[in-house]
Design a protein around this motif. Structure first.
Motif, PDB file in Angstrom:
ATOM      1  N   LEU A  39      -9.307 -34.994  -9.996  1.00 63.78           N
ATOM      2  CA  LEU A  39      -9.918 -33.897 -10.741  1.00 63.78           C
ATOM      3  C   LEU A  39      -9.540 -32.560 -10.109  1.00 63.78           C
ATOM      4  O   LEU A  39      -9.319 -32.484  -8.900  1.00 63.78           O
ATOM      5  CB  LEU A  39     -11.439 -34.042 -10.753  1.00 63.78           C
ATOM      6  CG  LEU A  39     -11.993 -35.388 -11.228  1.00 63.78           C
ATOM      7  CD1 LEU A  39     -13.494 -35.408 -11.076  1.00 63.78           C
ATOM      8  CD2 LEU A  39     -11.590 -35.649 -12.646  1.00 63.78           C
ATOM      9  N   VAL A  40      -9.481 -31.520 -10.938  1.00 64.73           N
ATOM     10  CA  VAL A  40      -9.161 -30.166 -10.465  1.00 64.73           C
ATOM     11  C   VAL A  40     -10.270 -29.240 -10.928  1.00 64.73           C
ATOM     12  O   VAL A  40     -10.645 -29.243 -12.100  1.00 64.73           O
ATOM     13  CB  VAL A  40      -7.805 -29.690 -11.039  1.00 64.73           C
ATOM     14  CG1 VAL A  40      -7.510 -28.272 -10.580  1.00 64.73           C
ATOM     15  CG2 VAL A  40      -6.692 -30.623 -10.629  1.00 64.73           C
ATOM     16  N   THR A  42     -12.117 -25.042 -10.207  1.00 61.96           N
ATOM     17  CA  THR A  42     -11.684 -23.679  -9.883  1.00 61.96           C
ATOM     18  C   THR A  42     -12.459 -23.033  -8.736  1.00 61.96           C
ATOM     19  O   THR A  42     -12.040 -21.985  -8.257  1.00 61.96           O
ATOM     20  CB  THR A  42     -11.833 -22.790 -11.128  1.00 61.96           C
ATOM     21  OG1 THR A  42     -13.173 -22.875 -11.594  1.00 61.96           O
ATOM     22  CG2 THR A  42     -10.881 -23.224 -12.219  1.00 61.96           C
ATOM     23  N   ASP A  66      -8.425 -25.340  -7.171  1.00 63.06           N
ATOM     24  CA  ASP A  66      -7.305 -24.477  -7.543  1.00 63.06           C
ATOM     25  C   ASP A  66      -7.891 -23.115  -7.899  1.00 63.06           C
ATOM     26  O   ASP A  66      -8.349 -22.892  -9.011  1.00 63.06           O
ATOM     27  CB  ASP A  66      -6.540 -25.073  -8.726  1.00 63.06           C
ATOM     28  CG  ASP A  66      -5.300 -24.276  -9.067  1.00 63.06           C
ATOM     29  OD1 ASP A  66      -4.924 -23.400  -8.261  1.00 63.06           O
ATOM     30  OD2 ASP A  66      -4.719 -24.519 -10.138  1.00 63.06           O
ATOM     31  N   VAL A  72      -6.986 -23.773 -14.599  1.00 62.16           N
ATOM     32  CA  VAL A  72      -7.777 -24.466 -15.612  1.00 62.16           C
ATOM     33  C   VAL A  72      -8.446 -25.676 -14.971  1.00 62.16           C
ATOM     34  O   VAL A  72      -7.813 -26.425 -14.219  1.00 62.16           O
ATOM     35  CB  VAL A  72      -6.878 -24.919 -16.792  1.00 62.16           C
ATOM     36  CG1 VAL A  72      -7.692 -25.664 -17.823  1.00 62.16           C
ATOM     37  CG2 VAL A  72      -6.179 -23.733 -17.413  1.00 62.16           C
ATOM     38  N   GLU A  73      -9.724 -25.853 -15.280  1.00 66.21           N
ATOM     39  CA  GLU A  73     -10.476 -26.990 -14.748  1.00 66.21           C
ATOM     40  C   GLU A  73     -10.118 -28.258 -15.518  1.00 66.21           C
ATOM     41  O   GLU A  73      -9.995 -28.240 -16.740  1.00 66.21           O
ATOM     42  CB  GLU A  73     -11.966 -26.704 -14.869  1.00 66.21           C
ATOM     43  CG  GLU A  73     -12.836 -27.689 -14.162  1.00 66.21           C
ATOM     44  CD  GLU A  73     -14.282 -27.246 -14.126  1.00 66.21           C
ATOM     45  OE1 GLU A  73     -14.638 -26.519 -13.189  1.00 66.21           O
ATOM     46  OE2 GLU A  73     -15.018 -27.610 -15.036  1.00 66.21           O
ATOM     47  N   SER A  74      -9.939 -29.355 -14.793  1.00 67.80           N
ATOM     48  CA  SER A  74      -9.557 -30.616 -15.425  1.00 67.80           C
ATOM     49  C   SER A  74     -10.480 -31.733 -14.939  1.00 67.80           C
ATOM     50  O   SER A  74     -10.239 -32.341 -13.894  1.00 67.80           O
ATOM     51  CB  SER A  74      -8.102 -30.944 -15.083  1.00 67.80           C
ATOM     52  OG  SER A  74      -7.783 -32.233 -15.512  1.00 67.80           O
ATOM     53  N   ILE A  75     -11.556 -31.990 -15.708  1.00 63.68           N
ATOM     54  CA  ILE A  75     -12.481 -33.075 -15.367  1.00 63.68           C
ATOM     55  C   ILE A  75     -12.720 -33.964 -16.587  1.00 63.68           C
ATOM     56  O   ILE A  75     -13.788 -34.543 -16.751  1.00 63.68           O
ATOM     57  CB  ILE A  75     -13.809 -32.536 -14.796  1.00 63.68           C
ATOM     58  CG1 ILE A  75     -14.503 -31.630 -15.800  1.00 63.68           C
ATOM     59  CG2 ILE A  75     -13.606 -31.825 -13.473  1.00 63.68           C
ATOM     60  CD1 ILE A  75     -15.932 -31.324 -15.434  1.00 63.68           C
ATOM     61  N   LYS A  76     -11.712 -34.096 -17.447  1.00 64.86           N
ATOM     62  CA  LYS A  76     -11.863 -34.866 -18.686  1.00 64.86           C
ATOM     63  C   LYS A  76     -12.180 -36.335 -18.409  1.00 64.86           C
ATOM     64  O   LYS A  76     -12.991 -36.939 -19.103  1.00 64.86           O
ATOM     65  CB  LYS A  76     -10.588 -34.785 -19.524  1.00 64.86           C
ATOM     66  CG  LYS A  76     -10.324 -33.439 -20.116  1.00 64.86           C
ATOM     67  CD  LYS A  76      -9.031 -33.454 -20.900  1.00 64.86           C
ATOM     68  CE  LYS A  76      -8.651 -32.065 -21.344  1.00 64.86           C
ATOM     69  NZ  LYS A  76      -7.342 -32.045 -21.982  1.00 64.86           N
ATOM     70  N   GLU A  77     -11.512 -36.924 -17.411  1.00 62.43           N
ATOM     71  CA  GLU A  77     -11.732 -38.350 -17.129  1.00 62.43           C
ATOM     72  C   GLU A  77     -13.171 -38.617 -16.708  1.00 62.43           C
ATOM     73  O   GLU A  77     -13.770 -39.609 -17.115  1.00 62.43           O
ATOM     74  CB  GLU A  77     -10.774 -38.845 -16.047  1.00 62.43           C
ATOM     75  CG  GLU A  77      -9.323 -38.838 -16.455  1.00 62.43           C
ATOM     76  CD  GLU A  77      -8.558 -37.703 -15.799  1.00 62.43           C
ATOM     77  OE1 GLU A  77      -9.167 -36.954 -15.013  1.00 62.43           O
ATOM     78  OE2 GLU A  77      -7.370 -37.563 -16.094  1.00 62.43           O
ATOM     79  N   THR A  79     -15.914 -36.743 -17.432  1.00 58.10           N
ATOM     80  CA  THR A  79     -16.841 -36.572 -18.550  1.00 58.10           C
ATOM     81  C   THR A  79     -16.727 -37.724 -19.542  1.00 58.10           C
ATOM     82  O   THR A  79     -17.725 -38.124 -20.138  1.00 58.10           O
ATOM     83  CB  THR A  79     -16.581 -35.241 -19.278  1.00 58.10           C
ATOM     84  OG1 THR A  79     -15.218 -35.180 -19.672  1.00 58.10           O
ATOM     85  CG2 THR A  79     -16.926 -34.062 -18.391  1.00 58.10           C
TER      86      THR A  79
END
Length: 113
Positions: A39-40, A42, A66, A72-77, A79
Motif C-alpha cells: 500500500l502507498v 501520502t 510517498d 496518489v494514495e493506493s489502498i484499493k486492495e 478497502t
C-alpha cells in the motif's frame, strides 16, 4: 497413417495457462504473512491509520509513505478486503412431517405449510 483412428491425446498443442492471466500459484493469498499487501499513502499520520485498520482486520500490509508533490494514495486492495460481503446461509424449511417451527406442536404440513 490416419490420425482419425486410434489416436490417444490432443491433436493440437496446448497453450500455456499463464498467457491468459490465470494465477499459477493457487496458494497465494494476498494479505497473508508471506504475501503482504503493498500500500502507498501520502503522510505518516495516514500510515498509522491504515496500519490500525489492517491490524483490526488481521491483514498483513507493507505501507510506504510517498510525500512527493502530486502523490496518489493506493489502498484499493485493503478497502476491497474490508468491504467484502459475508456468505449468505439460507436455511431450508422443515420437511412436511416435522414439527412446525412456530411452536404450535402440529406438523408443518398442517400448520404453516
Amino acid at each position: 497413417m490416419s490420425d482419425k483412428f486410434f489416436f490417444k491425446g490432443r491433436q493440437d498443442a496446448r497453450q500455456h495457462h499463464t498467457e491468459f492471466g490465470y494465477k499459477a500459484k493457487a496458494g497465494l493469498r494476498p494479505g497473508s504473512e508471506k504475501y503482504p499487501l503493498a500500500l502507498v499513502v501520502t503522510s505518516e499520520v495516514r500510515k498509522q491509520e491504515v496500519e490500525a485498520m489492517a491490524a483490526k482486520a488481521q491483514v498483513f500490509v507493507d505501507v510506504t509513505v510517498d510525500s512527493s508533490e502530486g502523490a496518489v494514495e493506493s489502498i484499493k486492495e485493503l478497502t476491497a478486503m474490508l468491504n467484502k460481503g459475508n456468505t449468505v446461509k439460507v436455511t431450508a424449511p422443515p420437511a412436511r412431517n416435522e414439527l412446525c417451527p412456530c411452536g404450535s406442536g402440529k406438523k408443518f404440513k398442517k400448520c404453516c405449510g
